[in-house]
Design a protein around this motif. Structure first.
Motif, PDB file in Angstrom:
ATOM      1  N   ARG A   1       0.837  -1.202   0.000  1.00 49.44           N
ATOM      2  CA  ARG A   1       0.000   0.000   0.000  1.00 49.44           C
ATOM      3  C   ARG A   1       0.871   1.250   0.000  1.00 49.44           C
ATOM      4  NH1 ARG A   1      -4.508   0.379   4.366  1.00 49.44           N
ATOM      5  NH2 ARG A   1      -5.461  -1.090   2.964  1.00 49.44           N
TER       6      ARG A   1
ATOM      7  N   SER B   1     -10.798   5.268   0.500  1.00 50.59           N
ATOM      8  CA  SER B   1     -11.049   4.018  -0.218  1.00 50.59           C
ATOM      9  C   SER B   1     -10.890   4.206  -1.719  1.00 50.59           C
ATOM     10  CB  SER B   1     -12.454   3.508   0.087  1.00 50.59           C
ATOM     11  OG  SER B   1     -12.582   3.160   1.441  1.00 50.59           O
TER      12      SER B   1
ATOM     13  N   VAL C   1     -10.480  -4.915  -4.019  1.00 53.04           N
ATOM     14  CA  VAL C   1      -9.945  -4.159  -2.884  1.00 53.04           C
ATOM     15  C   VAL C   1     -10.685  -4.596  -1.631  1.00 53.04           C
ATOM     16  CG1 VAL C   1      -9.628  -1.858  -1.873  1.00 53.04           C
ATOM     17  CG2 VAL C   1      -9.279  -2.203  -4.327  1.00 53.04           C
TER      18      VAL C   1
ATOM     19  N   GLU D   1      -7.293   4.299  -2.803  1.00 56.02           N
ATOM     20  CA  GLU D   1      -6.713   2.962  -2.935  1.00 56.02           C
ATOM     21  C   GLU D   1      -7.131   2.310  -4.250  1.00 56.02           C
ATOM     22  OE1 GLU D   1      -6.181  -1.269  -0.596  1.00 56.02           O
ATOM     23  OE2 GLU D   1      -7.095   0.419   0.458  1.00 56.02           O
ATOM     24  N   VAL D   2      -8.382   2.497  -4.642  1.00 55.96           N
ATOM     25  CA  VAL D   2      -8.844   1.965  -5.926  1.00 55.96           C
ATOM     26  C   VAL D   2      -8.036   2.608  -7.051  1.00 55.96           C
ATOM     27  CG1 VAL D   2     -10.791   1.851  -7.537  1.00 55.96           C
ATOM     28  CG2 VAL D   2     -11.155   1.391  -5.102  1.00 55.96           C
TER      29      VAL D   2
ATOM     30  N   ARG E   1      -4.380   1.220  -7.194  1.00 55.18           N
ATOM     31  CA  ARG E   1      -4.312  -0.133  -7.745  1.00 55.18           C
ATOM     32  C   ARG E   1      -4.676  -0.168  -9.230  1.00 55.18           C
ATOM     33  NH1 ARG E   1      -6.308  -4.462  -3.238  1.00 55.18           N
ATOM     34  NH2 ARG E   1      -5.069  -3.660  -1.515  1.00 55.18           N
TER      35      ARG E   1
END
Length: 190
Positions: free
Chosen positions: A7, A118, A162, A121-122, A125
């Protein structure tokens, strides 16, 4: 422990791409604000933003580099700038999805800050799925243009993987993602 290292590495990559986008020469406008180069492919003149290619919904980043004697460095720089611009476009879209989810969920859902984290993070990735799909060298200015693309379908598929993503937010992106994309694209074109 390994998950947190991954991460952190992904966040570092996103930070670097964002920094490249901010420091890149040229416009960072949305679709329709490209440089208007004569004889250029349509994507060069469209510029960075949300795009449609038939049924595909695309996040598109267009970067350019000029004034370099080292051709490979020039191409690499244009590619990095295209990816950086794509990252900004994707992040902006996902922030909008998070805000839309928060507005619809009200008190029962994630806070706006949680939804934003959130969606970051999407985005991080998803950027691994982005590809440089085209390059073009302007023969008059010797500027190299690069096009980076990422489909909305890949972003939605990434969100499904995720683990920390709130299920309601994941479902919101899956159910409303295309409509939000189309609405954002229409607003950008106005």
């Amino acid at each position: 422990m390994q998950r947190y290292q991954l991460r952190n590495a992904l966040r570092a990559v996103l930070a670097i791409l964002t920094a490249l986008a901010l420091s890149a020469c040229g416009t960072i406008g949305m679709m329709g604000s490209g440089p208007g180069a004569e004889g250029a492919p349509e994507w060069v003149n469209q510029g960075t933003g949300l795009a449609r290619d038939g049924e595909r919904r695309l996040f598109q980043g267009v970067g350019q580099a000029s004034g370099m004697e080292d051709r490979s460095l020039q191409v690499e720089t244009a590619d990095k700038r295209a990816r950086g611009k794509l990252a900004r476009t994707l992040s902006g879209y996902l922030e909008g999805v998070g805000r839309d989810h928060h507005a619809r969920a009200g008190e029962g859902g994630a806070t706006e800050a949680e939804a934003s984290r959130s969606m970051e993070e999407v985005a991080e990735r998803s950027l691994g799925e982005a590809r440089i799909t085209e390059r073009w060298r302007d023969p008059e200015t010797d500027t190299v243009h690069a096009r980076a693309e990422l489909t909305l379908d890949k972003v939605i598929a990434t969100a499904a993987r995720v683990e920390d993503l709130e299920p309601a937010l994941r479902d919101h992106l899956r159910r409303r993602g295309e409509g939000l994309f189309d609405r954002s694209r229409e607003e950008d074109e106005e």
